[in-house]
Design an enzyme around this catalytic site. Structure first.
Site, PDB file in Angstrom:
ATOM      1  N   GLY A  28     -33.465 -31.834 -18.485  1.00  0.00           N
ATOM      2  CA  GLY A  28     -34.742 -31.826 -17.683  1.00  0.00           C
ATOM      3  C   GLY A  28     -35.417 -30.296 -17.902  1.00  0.00           C
ATOM      4  O   GLY A  28     -34.566 -29.472 -17.949  1.00  0.00           O
TER       5      GLY A  28
ATOM      6  N   ARG B 116     -33.788 -35.922 -23.344  1.00  0.00           N
ATOM      7  CA  ARG B 116     -32.372 -36.099 -22.817  1.00  0.00           C
ATOM      8  C   ARG B 116     -31.522 -37.022 -23.958  1.00  0.00           C
ATOM      9  O   ARG B 116     -30.381 -37.375 -23.782  1.00  0.00           O
ATOM     10  CB  ARG B 116     -32.275 -36.955 -21.709  1.00  0.00           C
ATOM     11  CG  ARG B 116     -32.759 -36.273 -20.174  1.00  0.00           C
ATOM     12  CD  ARG B 116     -32.492 -37.002 -18.948  1.00  0.00           C
ATOM     13  NE  ARG B 116     -33.245 -36.319 -18.060  1.00  0.00           N
ATOM     14  CZ  ARG B 116     -32.650 -35.106 -17.211  1.00  0.00           C
ATOM     15  NH1 ARG B 116     -31.556 -34.613 -17.745  1.00  0.00           N
ATOM     16  NH2 ARG B 116     -33.405 -34.726 -16.445  1.00  0.00           N
ATOM     17  N   ASP B 117     -31.925 -36.808 -25.209  1.00  0.00           N
ATOM     18  CA  ASP B 117     -31.427 -37.470 -26.210  1.00  0.00           C
ATOM     19  C   ASP B 117     -30.075 -36.894 -26.696  1.00  0.00           C
ATOM     20  O   ASP B 117     -29.780 -35.607 -26.486  1.00  0.00           O
ATOM     21  CB  ASP B 117     -32.187 -37.387 -27.402  1.00  0.00           C
ATOM     22  CG  ASP B 117     -33.430 -38.391 -27.461  1.00  0.00           C
ATOM     23  OD1 ASP B 117     -33.448 -39.354 -26.654  1.00  0.00           O
ATOM     24  OD2 ASP B 117     -34.425 -38.002 -28.145  1.00  0.00           O
TER      25      ASP B 117
ATOM     26  N   GLY C  67     -25.715 -30.029 -17.458  1.00  0.00           N
ATOM     27  CA  GLY C  67     -24.489 -30.643 -17.736  1.00  0.00           C
ATOM     28  C   GLY C  67     -24.491 -31.602 -19.106  1.00  0.00           C
ATOM     29  O   GLY C  67     -23.302 -31.623 -19.988  1.00  0.00           O
TER      30      GLY C  67
ATOM     31  N   ASP D  86     -30.404 -27.777 -10.318  1.00  0.00           N
ATOM     32  CA  ASP D  86     -29.443 -28.563  -9.665  1.00  0.00           C
ATOM     33  C   ASP D  86     -28.224 -27.413  -9.249  1.00  0.00           C
ATOM     34  O   ASP D  86     -27.576 -27.736  -8.437  1.00  0.00           O
ATOM     35  CB  ASP D  86     -28.514 -29.542 -10.351  1.00  0.00           C
ATOM     36  CG  ASP D  86     -29.805 -30.767 -10.200  1.00  0.00           C
ATOM     37  OD1 ASP D  86     -30.847 -30.739  -9.696  1.00  0.00           O
ATOM     38  OD2 ASP D  86     -29.303 -32.066 -10.590  1.00  0.00           O
TER      39      ASP D  86
ATOM     40  N   GLY E 265     -31.048 -33.084  -6.689  1.00  0.00           N
ATOM     41  CA  GLY E 265     -29.540 -32.816  -6.577  1.00  0.00           C
ATOM     42  C   GLY E 265     -29.039 -33.986  -6.527  1.00  0.00           C
ATOM     43  O   GLY E 265     -28.529 -34.562  -5.428  1.00  0.00           O
TER      44      GLY E 265
ATOM     45  N   GLU F 107     -31.047 -35.744  -3.252  1.00  0.00           N
ATOM     46  CA  GLU F 107     -31.172 -37.393  -3.768  1.00  0.00           C
ATOM     47  C   GLU F 107     -30.011 -38.148  -3.982  1.00  0.00           C
ATOM     48  O   GLU F 107     -29.682 -39.319  -3.804  1.00  0.00           O
ATOM     49  CB  GLU F 107     -32.065 -37.337  -4.980  1.00  0.00           C
ATOM     50  CG  GLU F 107     -31.311 -36.489  -6.229  1.00  0.00           C
ATOM     51  CD  GLU F 107     -32.176 -36.466  -7.516  1.00  0.00           C
ATOM     52  OE1 GLU F 107     -33.015 -37.246  -7.761  1.00  0.00           O
ATOM     53  OE2 GLU F 107     -31.915 -35.374  -8.162  1.00  0.00           O
TER      54      GLU F 107
HETATM   55  O1  F6P Z   1     -32.539 -31.299 -13.601  1.00  0.00           O
HETATM   56  C1  F6P Z   1     -31.801 -32.166 -12.934  1.00  0.00           C
HETATM   57  C2  F6P Z   1     -32.769 -33.214 -12.015  1.00  0.00           C
HETATM   58  O2  F6P Z   1     -33.605 -32.462 -11.641  1.00  0.00           O
HETATM   59  C3  F6P Z   1     -31.718 -34.004 -11.230  1.00  0.00           C
HETATM   60  O3  F6P Z   1     -31.698 -33.444 -10.041  1.00  0.00           O
HETATM   61  C4  F6P Z   1     -32.659 -35.400 -11.276  1.00  0.00           C
HETATM   62  O4  F6P Z   1     -32.074 -36.208 -10.861  1.00  0.00           O
HETATM   63  C5  F6P Z   1     -33.018 -35.428 -12.584  1.00  0.00           C
HETATM   64  O5  F6P Z   1     -33.070 -34.211 -13.188  1.00  0.00           O
HETATM   65  C6  F6P Z   1     -34.393 -36.199 -12.892  1.00  0.00           C
HETATM   66  O6  F6P Z   1     -34.578 -35.962 -14.120  1.00  0.00           O
HETATM   67  P1  F6P Z   1     -35.607 -36.816 -15.224  1.00  0.00           P
HETATM   68  O7  F6P Z   1     -36.759 -37.572 -14.219  1.00  0.00           O
HETATM   69  O8  F6P Z   1     -36.399 -35.862 -15.945  1.00  0.00           O
HETATM   70  O9  F6P Z   1     -34.696 -37.667 -15.824  1.00  0.00           O
END
Ligand code: F6P
Length: 373
Positions: free
Chosen positions: A12, A74-75, A111, A135, A178, A230
């Site tokens: 992200g 996110r690849d 992570g 996070d 989070g 969340e």
């Molecule tokens: O960057 C981490 C985070 O902000 C998390 O808290 C959240 O669940 C996730 O990214 C959502 O990211 P995306 O919508 O980009 O997949």
């Protein structure tokens, strides 16, 4: 021969990524004469050999800019989506690393990025990673790029919602990001003077939350602010999740493991609307009008805070020192403002949860904030 370094941003996005890219390129170029290329859209750029050359002039002026000039995704190289299936593209990644005659690959991410970096490092690529996640859940480092800005945004939102909650005598539930660790909820809740904070580390009892609100009302406080991470979950949800996770780990039969894994995915999907459920439950139990605000990706946008600019610059410049010293397979951590290398294998797959006895938890309790249990 001067080092040639590849940079990518993955996972992200968040404020401060450009500040880090700028610090790497400026310090590496000026101090060590390094050359840089930036892969586009995270590991996808590495696999598709899609990159731009990066010079100090190109990164000049981006310190304050939002997002990432390199783009992100996110690849994952080891599970790269192609024609509807996931394919292992590790070989492709290594081929492009070699084709570009790179000495190091710097990956800026959270992570998931750490996991990708770990596999590539094991496959022979010289990797250095930089901690980036709003996070704040990367272990062993004091700071992660993006967290401070997100905390500021969430706190500002709570301040704004406070006045409207007060004017209407309402409960306002605010969902913040989070999904595994509750740092934003706890920090922003503390800074914004929330009445209830729910985080994944402390499973909640909704009836007790309602009781706390009713008690507040009886004392003359006719509104309540409830900040929810969340990933927060009720005690019963927590029980189900632990059982499923345990099954996934323990059961010998492969089919049972797959079933547990599927159920876990379903559980997380269902969990998406849980703050709406919390809002309705509180309305029902307290008989007070309740509203929900989901801050969502607002928390990842905008200009980086001064602190995020400083740490991105500190970590970015330390990264080029590490490249020059040949310190690979590490994440650049910060402790008391000192940059230090953390071996990736020590932290991969681990999460920096909020400890139950963290000073923020203690101060929250001592100032009358209810934490749901
Ligand atoms: O960057 C981490 C985070 O902000 C998390 O808290 C959240 O669940 C996730 O990214 C959502 O990211 P995306 O919508 O980009 O997949």
């Amino acid at each position: 021969m001067k080092e040639k370094v590849g940079i990518l941003t993955s996972g992200g996005d968040c404020p401060g990524l450009n500040a880090a890219i700028r610090a790497i390129v400026k310090s590496g170029y000026e101090k060590y004469g390094m050359k840089f290329i930036g892969f586009k859209n995270g590991f996808r750029g590495l696999i598709q050999n899609n990159f731009v050359e990066l010079f100090p002039e190109m990164v000049s002026g981006i310190l304050t800019h939002r997002g990432t000039i390199l783009g992100t995704s996110r690849d994952k190289p080891h599970r790269f989506p192609e024609n509807g299936v996931n394919v292992d593209k590790t070989e492709e990644a290594i081929k492009n690393y070699k084709r570009n005659k790179l000495d190091t690959l710097i990956c800026i991410g959270g992570g998931g990025t750490l996991k990708n970096a770990y596999y590539l490092s094991k496959a022979g690529i010289n990797i250095i990673t930089l901690p980036k996640t709003i996070d704040n859940d990367i272990p062993k480092t004091d700071s992660c790029i993006g967290f401070d800005t997100a905390l500021g945004i969430a706190t500002d939102a709570i301040d704004r919602l406070h006045s409207t909650a007060m004017s209407h005598d309402r409960i306002i539930v605010i969902e913040v990001m989070g999904h595994r660790a509750g740092w934003i909820a706890l920090g922003a809740g503390l800074a914004g003077g929330a009445d209830i904070i729910l985080i994944p580390e402390i499973p909640y009892d909704i009836k007790k939350c309602a009781k706390a609100i009713i008690k507040r009302k009886k004392s003359g406080k006719l509104f309540s602010i409830v900040v929810v991470a969340e990933g927060a979950m009720s005690k019963s949800q927590h029980k189900i999740l632990s059982e499923l996770a345990c099954k996934k780990e323990k059961f010998v039969s492969k089919s049972e493991k797959i079933k547990a894994k599927q159920k876990l995915v379903e559980f997380h999907k269902e969990h998406l609307s849980h703050t709406l459920v919390i809002t309705r439950q509180l309305e029902e139990l307290t008989k007070m009008e309740s509203r929900l605000t989901i801050l969502g990706h607002l928390q990842r946008g905008g200009t980086p805070s001064a602190y995020d600019r400083i740490i991105a610059t500190r970590i970015g410049t330390a990264a080029t020192q590490f490249v020059s010293a040949g310190k690979y397979g590490v994440l650049v951590g910060l402790k008391e403002d000192k940059a230090f290398p953390i071996p990736i294998e020590e932290i991969v797959g681990k999460i920096n949860f909020v400890p139950q006895n963290h000073p923020w938890i203690i101060s929250a309790k001592e100032t009358g904030i209810f934490l749901g249990d």
